[in-house]
Design a protein around this motif. Sequence first.
Motif, PDB file in Angstrom:
ATOM      1  N   GLN A 178      -1.960  -4.961   6.476  1.00  0.00           N
ATOM      2  CA  GLN A 178      -3.029  -5.935   6.396  1.00  0.00           C
ATOM      3  C   GLN A 178      -3.910  -5.612   5.201  1.00  0.00           C
ATOM      4  OE1 GLN A 178      -4.997  -5.651  10.195  1.00  0.00           O
ATOM      5  NE2 GLN A 178      -3.460  -6.892  11.248  1.00  0.00           N
ATOM      6  N   ILE A 179      -4.827  -6.515   4.903  1.00  0.00           N
ATOM      7  CA  ILE A 179      -5.772  -6.285   3.814  1.00  0.00           C
ATOM      8  C   ILE A 179      -6.585  -5.033   4.130  1.00  0.00           C
ATOM      9  CG2 ILE A 179      -7.707  -7.213   2.524  1.00  0.00           C
ATOM     10  CD1 ILE A 179      -5.133  -8.707   2.046  1.00  0.00           C
ATOM     11  N   GLY A 180      -6.647  -4.120   3.164  1.00  0.00           N
ATOM     12  CA  GLY A 180      -7.381  -2.872   3.352  1.00  0.00           C
ATOM     13  C   GLY A 180      -6.503  -1.701   3.735  1.00  0.00           C
ATOM     14  N   ASP A 181      -5.255  -1.950   4.157  1.00  0.00           N
ATOM     15  CA  ASP A 181      -4.349  -0.848   4.493  1.00  0.00           C
ATOM     16  C   ASP A 181      -3.894  -0.136   3.219  1.00  0.00           C
ATOM     17  OD1 ASP A 181      -4.570  -1.432   7.116  1.00  0.00           O
ATOM     18  OD2 ASP A 181      -2.521  -2.174   7.396  1.00  0.00           O
ATOM     19  N   TRP A 182      -3.580   1.146   3.382  1.00  0.00           N
ATOM     20  CA  TRP A 182      -3.036   1.938   2.278  1.00  0.00           C
ATOM     21  C   TRP A 182      -1.532   2.063   2.467  1.00  0.00           C
ATOM     22  CZ3 TRP A 182      -5.642   4.565  -1.815  1.00  0.00           C
ATOM     23  CH2 TRP A 182      -7.014   4.331  -1.838  1.00  0.00           C
ATOM     24  N   VAL A 183      -0.779   1.734   1.420  1.00  0.00           N
ATOM     25  CA  VAL A 183       0.680   1.763   1.501  1.00  0.00           C
ATOM     26  C   VAL A 183       1.234   2.630   0.382  1.00  0.00           C
ATOM     27  CG1 VAL A 183       0.848  -0.492   2.618  1.00  0.00           C
ATOM     28  CG2 VAL A 183       0.857  -0.351   0.123  1.00  0.00           C
ATOM     29  N   ASP A 184       2.407   3.171   0.654  1.00  0.00           N
ATOM     30  CA  ASP A 184       3.126   3.983  -0.330  1.00  0.00           C
ATOM     31  C   ASP A 184       4.497   3.348  -0.517  1.00  0.00           C
ATOM     32  OD1 ASP A 184       4.053   5.880  -2.038  1.00  0.00           O
ATOM     33  OD2 ASP A 184       4.095   7.530  -0.598  1.00  0.00           O
ATOM     34  N   THR A 185       4.665   2.625  -1.625  1.00  0.00           N
ATOM     35  CA  THR A 185       5.909   1.923  -1.910  1.00  0.00           C
ATOM     36  C   THR A 185       6.664   2.656  -3.011  1.00  0.00           C
ATOM     37  OG1 THR A 185       5.028   0.494  -3.660  1.00  0.00           O
ATOM     38  CG2 THR A 185       4.666  -0.209  -1.370  1.00  0.00           C
ATOM     39  N   PRO A 186       7.937   2.316  -3.232  1.00  0.00           N
ATOM     40  CA  PRO A 186       8.678   2.979  -4.315  1.00  0.00           C
ATOM     41  C   PRO A 186       8.055   2.810  -5.693  1.00  0.00           C
ATOM     42  CG  PRO A 186      10.189   1.852  -2.833  1.00  0.00           C
ATOM     43  CD  PRO A 186       8.803   1.444  -2.417  1.00  0.00           C
ATOM     44  N   SER A 187       7.253   1.750  -5.886  1.00  0.00           N
ATOM     45  CA  SER A 187       6.706   1.498  -7.219  1.00  0.00           C
ATOM     46  C   SER A 187       5.195   1.675  -7.302  1.00  0.00           C
ATOM     47  CB  SER A 187       7.044   0.063  -7.661  1.00  0.00           C
ATOM     48  OG  SER A 187       6.584  -0.881  -6.711  1.00  0.00           O
ATOM     49  N   ALA A 188       4.516   1.824  -6.179  1.00  0.00           N
ATOM     50  CA  ALA A 188       3.046   1.963  -6.239  1.00  0.00           C
ATOM     51  C   ALA A 188       2.541   2.560  -4.939  1.00  0.00           C
ATOM     52  CB  ALA A 188       2.376   0.610  -6.485  1.00  0.00           C
ATOM     53  N   ARG A 189       1.386   3.209  -5.052  1.00  0.00           N
ATOM     54  CA  ARG A 189       0.682   3.761  -3.899  1.00  0.00           C
ATOM     55  C   ARG A 189      -0.783   3.396  -4.035  1.00  0.00           C
ATOM     56  NH1 ARG A 189       0.875   8.748  -0.558  1.00  0.00           N
ATOM     57  NH2 ARG A 189      -1.253   9.346  -0.055  1.00  0.00           N
ATOM     58  N   GLY A 190      -1.333   2.750  -3.013  1.00  0.00           N
ATOM     59  CA  GLY A 190      -2.724   2.349  -3.104  1.00  0.00           C
ATOM     60  C   GLY A 190      -3.120   1.480  -1.930  1.00  0.00           C
ATOM     61  N   ARG A 191      -4.233   0.752  -2.121  1.00  0.00           N
ATOM     62  CA  ARG A 191      -4.817  -0.064  -1.057  1.00  0.00           C
ATOM     63  C   ARG A 191      -4.481  -1.529  -1.278  1.00  0.00           C
ATOM     64  NH1 ARG A 191      -9.798  -2.599  -0.378  1.00  0.00           N
ATOM     65  NH2 ARG A 191     -10.424  -1.868  -2.455  1.00  0.00           N
ATOM     66  N   VAL A 192      -4.051  -2.211  -0.225  1.00  0.00           N
ATOM     67  CA  VAL A 192      -3.706  -3.627  -0.294  1.00  0.00           C
ATOM     68  C   VAL A 192      -5.001  -4.438  -0.384  1.00  0.00           C
ATOM     69  CG1 VAL A 192      -2.581  -5.551   0.868  1.00  0.00           C
ATOM     70  CG2 VAL A 192      -1.599  -3.255   1.032  1.00  0.00           C
ATOM     71  N   VAL A 193      -5.138  -5.216  -1.457  1.00  0.00           N
ATOM     72  CA  VAL A 193      -6.351  -6.007  -1.656  1.00  0.00           C
ATOM     73  C   VAL A 193      -6.100  -7.504  -1.515  1.00  0.00           C
ATOM     74  CG1 VAL A 193      -7.451  -4.278  -3.118  1.00  0.00           C
ATOM     75  CG2 VAL A 193      -5.985  -6.012  -4.168  1.00  0.00           C
ATOM     76  N   GLU A 194      -4.836  -7.930  -1.618  1.00  0.00           N
ATOM     77  CA  GLU A 194      -4.540  -9.362  -1.476  1.00  0.00           C
ATOM     78  C   GLU A 194      -3.067  -9.524  -1.113  1.00  0.00           C
ATOM     79  OE1 GLU A 194      -4.475 -13.515  -4.112  1.00  0.00           O
ATOM     80  OE2 GLU A 194      -5.463 -11.717  -4.905  1.00  0.00           O
ATOM     81  N   VAL A 195      -2.812 -10.474  -0.213  1.00  0.00           N
ATOM     82  CA  VAL A 195      -1.439 -10.822   0.173  1.00  0.00           C
ATOM     83  C   VAL A 195      -1.336 -12.338   0.196  1.00  0.00           C
ATOM     84  CG1 VAL A 195       0.367 -10.612   1.905  1.00  0.00           C
ATOM     85  CG2 VAL A 195      -1.245  -8.741   1.595  1.00  0.00           C
ATOM     86  N   ASN A 196      -0.419 -12.887  -0.602  1.00  0.00           N
ATOM     87  CA  ASN A 196      -0.178 -14.326  -0.550  1.00  0.00           C
ATOM     88  C   ASN A 196       1.306 -14.572  -0.299  1.00  0.00           C
ATOM     89  OD1 ASN A 196       1.143 -14.097  -3.147  1.00  0.00           O
ATOM     90  ND2 ASN A 196      -0.885 -14.165  -4.104  1.00  0.00           N
ATOM     91  N   TRP A 197       1.724 -15.832  -0.357  1.00  0.00           N
ATOM     92  CA  TRP A 197       3.115 -16.158  -0.008  1.00  0.00           C
ATOM     93  C   TRP A 197       4.115 -15.622  -1.018  1.00  0.00           C
ATOM     94  CZ3 TRP A 197       5.932 -19.037  -3.450  1.00  0.00           C
ATOM     95  CH2 TRP A 197       5.204 -19.720  -4.430  1.00  0.00           C
ATOM     96  N   ARG A 198       3.654 -15.224  -2.207  1.00  0.00           N
ATOM     97  CA  ARG A 198       4.598 -14.779  -3.234  1.00  0.00           C
ATOM     98  C   ARG A 198       4.578 -13.290  -3.484  1.00  0.00           C
ATOM     99  NH1 ARG A 198       5.417 -13.409  -8.366  1.00  0.00           N
ATOM    100  NH2 ARG A 198       3.195 -13.083  -8.696  1.00  0.00           N
ATOM    101  N   ALA A 199       3.392 -12.664  -3.478  1.00  0.00           N
ATOM    102  CA  ALA A 199       3.295 -11.265  -3.896  1.00  0.00           C
ATOM    103  C   ALA A 199       2.180 -10.553  -3.144  1.00  0.00           C
ATOM    104  CB  ALA A 199       3.058 -11.170  -5.411  1.00  0.00           C
TER     105      ALA A 199
END
Length: 465
Positions: A178-199
């Motif tokens: 969700q918005i505000g969660d911290w994620v660790d992906t293969p290409s980036a690590r950080g805080r989710v600030v926006e989620v839309n239908w594309r990216a």
Amino acid sequence: MTRVVDSSWFYWAVGVAIGLPICLVILTEVRAALARRGSALTKLVSLVRNYILPLGALLLLLTKATEVSAEATPVRIVSTVLGFVLLVLVLSGLNATLFQGAPEGSWRQRIPSIFLDVARFLVIAVGLAIIFSYIWGANVGGLFTALGISSIVLGLTLQNSVGQIISGLLLLFEQPFQIGDWVDTPSARGRVVEVNWRATHIDTGSGLQIIPNSVLAGASFANLSRPPGEHSITVVTEFAMGDPPDDVCGLLTRVASGLPNLRKDAAPSTVAAGAGQYKTSIPLRSPADDFRARATFTRWVWYASRRAQLRLDGQDDDFATPERVEKSVRIIAPTLRLNHTDHQQILSEVRLTRYSADEAIQSPGQVPKRMTFIVNGRVRLVAQGEDGAVITVRVLEEGDFLGSTTLTREPVSTGAYAVDEVTVLQLDRAAVEELVARKPLLLQEIGRTIEERQDDVRRALAAAD
């Protein structure tokens, strides 16, 4: 001659004349009751009262009371307007009943907005088709057939792009973050600030990383914010093979326990990993504290290991050279009233060491075993209020000392934290006792300092209330 009461239009006219005001009054009361409860159905009732009910009454008057043909243009216009309003009512009703009151975390709340937009478009298309077909007699079958064939052709042409969009939409529907969660992906690590239908937009601290949802849907990534209250980091340090493992583990755990980012009701732990390596697990409040906690822990361990004479990265501490000790004793000589003989005797009994910025030098309630004299830097004395707030009592500078209750063996009432890097000389209790035995005035000076510190604490606490 036919009587008026025998005509069918008479009963329709009377029914509309009586029923319309009664229904308006009832709907007005219902709307007021819903508004007091803050219900999402208030707007729906208003729509029925203000538009649908009057339009329905007008349509009945036209077709039943005045017996105007259903094929007449005025009747079709009124029917079309009523159909549009009913369509709005259906859309608003679905939104209010299914999605506005959806429980937190339910599938209804997780549905992406684009799915809702597509569903609204389909409802509008079907509604318009019904209106034009039944009211105006239009043939909409051919239009739907053409749209269906065009959709198939367009879908085959853009199947790769559409497949990526669908993958992203399915990811949004599942909502692994969700918005505000911290994620660790293969290409980036950080805080989710926006989620839309594309990216998905991730704030990495050094910029905004935009990752297509289809990429996330096909990759494995970690949500560092879930489950909540379970986030920890592991810091690996290396000491000389000759350092006792229990001493090293105790040191690392103590340093980690003093971190300001530590999660409440959780304790850090350290294990020996072999080959001189040690792993310290530090529970934190949030992934946002990772970098700051890791940097502070690494910095504090560097100073603490040298105070404990443990060899971090295999390096010995060569700070306390005879020249530095000699110079430091000269700085504290006026405080201890040292003459030349005292000066020479005390050189072998003092210990020169350092503390890092923000590191705790003294804790409230601690019974000091030695006196600590400030040679360089500043130390902040703090007290804790009744509400748990930390209150600054005063700032100590070069020549001041801590551990004034060393001789009385009483717990101190203040904590002490280094403002910046602090160099101190430490003198054990036995050496202090021997020194004050020869210098009664020094003992009086220490006693006066204890009273002054207690007065400072009382004033600081009183000013904070």
